[in-house]
Motif scaffolding. Structure first.
Motif: not given
Length: 217
Positions: A21-28, A50-52, A59-61, A75-80
Motif C-alpha cells: 500500500n502507498s498508505k499504511i494505517s497503524v493502530g488497534t 500512518e506510513i506513507h 514516511i512514518l507520522k 521519540l518522533i513526530k515524523e521521520v523517513v
C-alpha cells in the motif's frame, strides 16, 4: 516497493507482515492495516500512526498517539524510515523491525537479515522473561528461513539438513554397532575366563593329589 514489518514483541511477536500500500494505517482499530491487539498492546492507540510511500521513501507520522512513537529509541513526530529501523508503537509497546524490498515478485529475505531479525527476536523479553538462548535463536532462524527465503535457499537448506541428518544417523549406527561388538567380545572373554578358572581349579586338585602321593612314597 514492499514494506516489511518483523514483529519482535507484542501480540504479533514472531510474525512478519508485508504491505504494498502507498498508505499504511497503524493502530488497534479494526480498520487499521497494521493492526494490534487492544487488550495486549495497551500502549498503542486506536489510530496510532500512518506510513506513507512518497516517491521512494516510506514516511512514518505519529497521529498524536497517547504514548508516542519511537524509531531507534528516539521519540518522533515524523521521520523517513530506513531499512533496518527499529519502530516502537508506544513506549514499552510492540517493537518491530522495518524492512524495505524493491524487487518485484516474492519477498526473499537475505540470510544476513534473517540472522539479524532472529537475534533481535531472541533478545526481546517474552511474557516477562528474557529468552536470549541458542534454542530461541535457531527456532526463529528456521521459521525465517522457511517462510522468507527464496526457493533456491529452501532447497539448499533441505539438502544440507538431509545430509546432516544422514551423517548423525550414520554416527549413531556406528556407535551402536561398536558397542554391540564390544559387548559380545566382553561376554566371550568372560565365558573364556570362567572356563579357564574351572580348568585351573580342576587341574590344581589333580596336582595336589599327585604331590600328596609322592609325599607318602
Amino acid at each position: 516497493m514492499k514494506a516489511i514489518f518483523v514483529h519482535l514483541s507484542g501480540s504479533k511477536r514472531g510474525k512478519t507482515e508485508f504491505f504494498t500500500n502507498s498508505k499504511i494505517s497503524v493502530g488497534t482499530d479494526p480498520s487499521c492495516n497494521l493492526r494490534f491487539n487492544q487488550a495486549t498492546d495497551k500502549n498503542t492507540s486506536p489510530f496510532h500512526a500512518e506510513i506513507h510511500l512518497k516517491e521512494c521513501d516510506y514516511i512514518l507520522k505519529d497521529l498524536d498517539s497517547s504514548k508516542g512513537t519511537l524509531v531507534n529509541n528516539i521519540l518522533i513526530k515524523e521521520v523517513v524510515l530506513n531499512d533496518g529501523d527499529l519502530i516502537e508503537y508506544g513506549e514499552n509497546g510492540p517493537r518491530l523491525r522495518f524492512r524495505i524490498k524493491t524487487e518485484e515478485g516474492d519477498v526473499c529475505k537475505p540470510f544476513r537479515e534473517m540472522l539479524a531479525d532472529s537475534m533481535d527476536l531472541a533478545r526481546e523479553p517474552y511474557r516477562g522473561r528474557k529468552l536470549t538462548t541458542a534454542a530461541a535463536f535457531f527456532k526463529n532462524l528456521l521459521v525465517e528461513a522457511f517462510t522468507q527465503s527464496s526457493l533456491r535457499f529452501k532447497l539448499a537448506s533441505f539438502f544440507i539438513l538431509f545430509f546432516i541428518a544422514g551423517g548423525i544417523g550414520t554416527l549413531f549406527y556406528t556407535i551402536y554397532f561398536t558397542l554391540t561388538e564390544t559387548t559380545k567380545r566382553v561376554e566371550i572373554l568372560e565365558f573364556e575366563s570362567t572356563v579357564a578358572e574351572k580348568i585351573i581349579k580342576n587341574f590344581s586338585g589333580g596336582v595336589c593329589l599327585i604331590q600328596c602321593s609322592f609325599s607318602l612314597v
